[in-house]
Design an enzyme around this catalytic site. Structure first.
Site, PDB file in Angstrom:
ATOM      1  N   CYS A  82      -0.337   2.411  -4.474  1.00 17.73           N
ATOM      2  CA  CYS A  82      -1.101   3.631  -4.740  1.00 17.73           C
ATOM      3  C   CYS A  82      -0.206   4.848  -4.559  1.00 17.73           C
ATOM      4  O   CYS A  82       0.698   4.862  -3.711  1.00 17.73           O
ATOM      5  CB  CYS A  82      -2.304   3.725  -3.804  1.00 17.73           C
ATOM      6  SG  CYS A  82      -3.643   2.585  -4.224  1.00 17.73           S
ATOM      7  N   HIS A 138       0.863  -1.173   0.000  1.00 19.80           N
ATOM      8  CA  HIS A 138       0.000   0.000   0.000  1.00 19.80           C
ATOM      9  C   HIS A 138       0.901   1.223   0.000  1.00 19.80           C
ATOM     10  O   HIS A 138       2.073   1.158   0.426  1.00 19.80           O
ATOM     11  CB  HIS A 138      -0.904   0.007   1.237  1.00 19.80           C
ATOM     12  CG  HIS A 138      -1.957  -1.065   1.218  1.00 19.80           C
ATOM     13  ND1 HIS A 138      -2.910  -1.157   0.219  1.00 19.80           N
ATOM     14  CD2 HIS A 138      -2.208  -2.090   2.078  1.00 19.80           C
ATOM     15  CE1 HIS A 138      -3.707  -2.186   0.458  1.00 19.80           C
ATOM     16  NE2 HIS A 138      -3.296  -2.785   1.569  1.00 19.80           N
TER      17      HIS A 138
END
Length: 338
Positions: free
Chosen positions: A223, A180
């Site tokens: 991301c 992430h």
């Protein structure tokens, strides 16, 4: 004079490993499709080998087949000998220039995959796909699952020490970072963060001497923000030879799954869009195309996908490629036939 059998012989380009299907009229050399499309001969007039052989026979001129030793008949006079020798010298000079414009990939290839799998369903599919790709490309891949924020730095530094300890020549290094993330940040399995730029700097020319002048590829799957792109509707209507100082940040390639500030997309069953498309494109084309051509195809593939989300809205994604490569990078393992 070379006959049609000689000019049409199945021989390979020494720079790209592809069949010599064309004859460069400017340099009087046999060349491959890559030489014509993006190499040193891209602006030169050329013929296919069959047509060149016919013209050679019709005009009764000396044709010089490429990729073989030149044997001169004793009947050639001094004028012909001088001309042919000059052509051979020109051919050798071009070969040498090719060597300076393409990375030497004959050495060892090392890869490091750092992947947070916890809370990232589909990550194992990405690890599996990448491991297949590295195997085909001849990379020795070290896989570390669920590194913490500090673990990303620790494992990368350990990898650097491993690289530095090699006595043999290392021709390429591939680092995969999957987690992430936020803009410029990766989130470790423990929730702690690490700055991407710090990881990149650890492998630059100053901090990793074993990889000075060697291509270093960073593939990031994380991301880069929270924005989502719904798309738009539209209507179609070289380095100085005198310099001996290597800049700190050359020979690097960075592959991001999205533009700055945007999310990246991952299937909980099939893996991330970028990784899966990249592996597919690379496996199909690594024998023929250099890495920037392959990545252009990856961007085309990913940007062409309509990505459905839980709110029934379809979004788009565009990978970002940034590089400081100084030469063409072909990932085909040395000795592999085209």
């Amino acid at each position: 004079m070379g006959g049609s059998e000689e000019m049409g012989a199945a021989q390979l380009c020494s720079s790209h490993g592809l069949p010599l299907k064309y004859f460069c009229k400017t340099d009087q050399l046999g060349v491959c499709a890559e030489c014509i499309a993006g190499g040193l001969h891209r602006e030169h007039p050329y013929l296919n080998m069959e047509e060149a052989s016919k013209q050679c026979k019709q005009q009764e001129q000396a044709c010089i087949p490429l990729q073989r030793s030149l044997s001169l008949p004793p009947s050639l006079n001094t004028g012909h000998l001088t001309s042919l020798e000059q052509a051979v010298q020109r051919k050798d000079n071009i070969r040498e220039k090719h060597k300076t414009e393409v990375y030497d990939m004959s050495g060892e290839r090392l890869a490091l995959t750092l992947c947070v799998t916890s809370g990232r369903a589909g990550a194992e599919a990405d690890i599996f796909a990448l491991n297949q790709l590295f195997f085909r490309l001849g990379f020795l891949n070290r896989i570390i699952r669920d590194p913490t924020g500090e673990g990303f730095k620790r494992e990368l530094l350990a990898f650097r020490e491993w690289v530095e300890s090699h006595v043999s020549f290392i021709s390429c290094c591939f680092v995969v970072l999957m987690a992430h993330g936020r803009p410029g940040i990766l989130i470790g399995s423990d929730g702690a963060t690490v700055n991407l730029e710090q990881l990149f700097q650890a492998m630059n020319n100053q901090n990793c001497t074993a990889l000075q002048g060697t291509p270093k590829i960073f593939l990031i799957q994380a991301c880069r923000g929270e924005q989502q792109d719904p798309g738009i509707v539209y209507t179609t209507d070289a380095l100085s030879h005198l310099s001996k100082v290597l800049p700190t940040h050359t020979d690097s390639l960075f592959i991001y799954p999205s533009q700055e500030g945007y999310v990246s997309y991952r299937s909980e069953t099939d893996g991330s869009i970028l990784i899966q498309k990249l592996v597919m494109v690379f496996l199909k084309g690594f024998c023929e195309f250099h890495i920037l051509e392959l990545l252009t195809k990856v961007i085309q593939e990913v940007s062409g996908i309509n990505i459905p989300t839980r709110n029934q809205q379809q979004y788009k994604s565009t990978p970002l490629v940034q590089y400081t490569l100084r030469k063409l990078l072909y990932l085909k393992p040395s000795g592999m036939a085209a």
